[in-house]
Design a protein around this motif. Structure first.
Motif, mmCIF file in Angstrom:
data_model
loop_
_atom_site.group_PDB
_atom_site.id
_atom_site.type_symbol
_atom_site.label_atom_id
_atom_site.label_comp_id
_atom_site.label_asym_id
_atom_site.label_seq_id
_atom_site.Cartn_x
_atom_site.Cartn_y
_atom_site.Cartn_z
ATOM 1 N N SER A 113 2.898 -3.898 9.142
ATOM 2 C CA SER A 113 2.929 -2.436 9.082
ATOM 3 C C SER A 113 4.344 -1.967 8.749
ATOM 4 C CB SER A 113 2.486 -1.831 10.417
ATOM 5 O OG SER A 113 3.555 -1.802 11.340
ATOM 6 N N VAL A 139 1.116 -8.361 2.663
ATOM 7 C CA VAL A 139 0.726 -6.996 2.347
ATOM 8 C C VAL A 139 1.384 -6.062 3.351
ATOM 9 C CG1 VAL A 139 -1.193 -5.363 2.167
ATOM 10 C CG2 VAL A 139 -1.454 -7.703 1.322
ATOM 11 N N ASP A 169 -6.188 0.402 -1.568
ATOM 12 C CA ASP A 169 -6.656 -0.651 -0.658
ATOM 13 C C ASP A 169 -7.605 -1.602 -1.380
ATOM 14 O OD1 ASP A 169 -5.271 0.922 1.115
ATOM 15 O OD2 ASP A 169 -6.991 1.410 2.364
ATOM 16 N N ALA A 177 -5.650 -4.314 6.525
ATOM 17 C CA ALA A 177 -4.978 -5.435 7.192
ATOM 18 C C ALA A 177 -5.999 -6.471 7.646
ATOM 19 C CB ALA A 177 -4.158 -4.926 8.374
ATOM 20 N N HIS A 224 -0.806 -12.490 4.996
ATOM 21 C CA HIS A 224 -0.073 -11.820 6.064
ATOM 22 C C HIS A 224 -0.141 -10.312 5.848
ATOM 23 C CE1 HIS A 224 1.700 -15.778 6.776
ATOM 24 N NE2 HIS A 224 1.954 -15.815 5.476
ATOM 25 N N ALA A 225 -0.166 -9.553 6.937
ATOM 26 C CA ALA A 225 -0.129 -8.096 6.848
ATOM 27 C C ALA A 225 0.908 -7.583 7.834
ATOM 28 C CB ALA A 225 -1.499 -7.491 7.148
ATOM 29 N N THR A 230 1.131 -2.537 4.909
ATOM 30 C CA THR A 230 0.168 -1.450 5.039
ATOM 31 C C THR A 230 0.087 -0.978 6.486
ATOM 32 O OG1 THR A 230 -2.097 -0.727 4.588
ATOM 33 C CG2 THR A 230 -1.821 -2.988 5.390
ATOM 34 N N TYR A 271 0.254 -8.085 11.719
ATOM 35 C CA TYR A 271 -1.171 -8.223 12.007
ATOM 36 C C TYR A 271 -1.566 -9.675 11.767
ATOM 37 C CZ TYR A 271 -0.943 -3.164 11.041
ATOM 38 O OH TYR A 271 -0.615 -1.835 11.026
ATOM 39 N N ASP A 330 0.901 -1.156 0.000
ATOM 40 C CA ASP A 330 0.000 0.000 0.000
ATOM 41 C C ASP A 330 0.941 1.207 0.000
ATOM 42 O OD1 ASP A 330 -2.015 1.847 0.381
ATOM 43 O OD2 ASP A 330 -2.602 1.097 2.359
ATOM 44 N N VAL A 332 -7.078 -8.485 4.670
ATOM 45 C CA VAL A 332 -5.976 -9.354 4.254
ATOM 46 C C VAL A 332 -5.892 -10.576 5.168
ATOM 47 C CG1 VAL A 332 -3.444 -9.459 4.184
ATOM 48 C CG2 VAL A 332 -4.648 -7.518 3.145
#
Length: 150
Positions: free
Chosen positions: A91, A71, A58, A79, A88-89, A73, A97, A6, A82
């Protein structure tokens, strides 16, 4: 694993880390943004420009992410979507996340949004720091190593 970014609000140092990781691993990396971004001329790295507008990047990522993808983001609702798709997310500050924490983070985000809409000054996120950069690099490395073992 495909890595999605993102990219509209992603710090440049994080993009650089991701470019090096994609070059090293050969994993596909796609930056999604509503403005053109330069990316290295490698066949596994690309940039997708989406129309201007609220959450367009997004929406694009959510429509294309597959189970097992990663991802990058800071957007908690993205998140959550996702994670619900078994991807998987992560930051840009290195927070992973997952199913065990996304509901709480989404509830907190919604609570803070409600406070802001009633005029309460909630401050903002802390500035991006060198420690955040290091946390991200370390967590990304762990996620990529765990993926290799699967």
């Amino acid at each position: 694993m495909h890595i999605w970014v993102d990219a509209d609000a992603c710090p440049g140092v994080i993009k650089d880390i991701l470019f090096r990781a994609a070059e090293r691993t050969g994993l596909p990396l796609t930056l999604v943004a509503n403005q053109y971004l330069r990316v290295p001329g490698l066949p596994n790295i690309r940039m997708t420009q989406v129309p201007s507008g609220f959450d367009e990047a997004d929406k694009y990522i959510a429509a294309n992410v597959q189970a097992g993808d990663l991802v990058i983001t800071a957007d908690i609702p993205l998140a959550a979507e996702v994670v619900a798709r078994d991807a998987h997310a992560l930051s840009p500050k290195g927070e992973l996340y997952g199913k065990e924490n996304i509901r709480e983070l989404l509830d907190l985000r919604n609570f803070m949004d409600t406070l802001r809409s009633t005029g309460v000054d909630t401050g903002g996120p802390a500035p991006f720091s060198a420690a955040d950069r290091q946390n991200f690099a370390n967590r990304l490395d762990r996620v990529l190593r765990s993926q290799k073992r699967l």
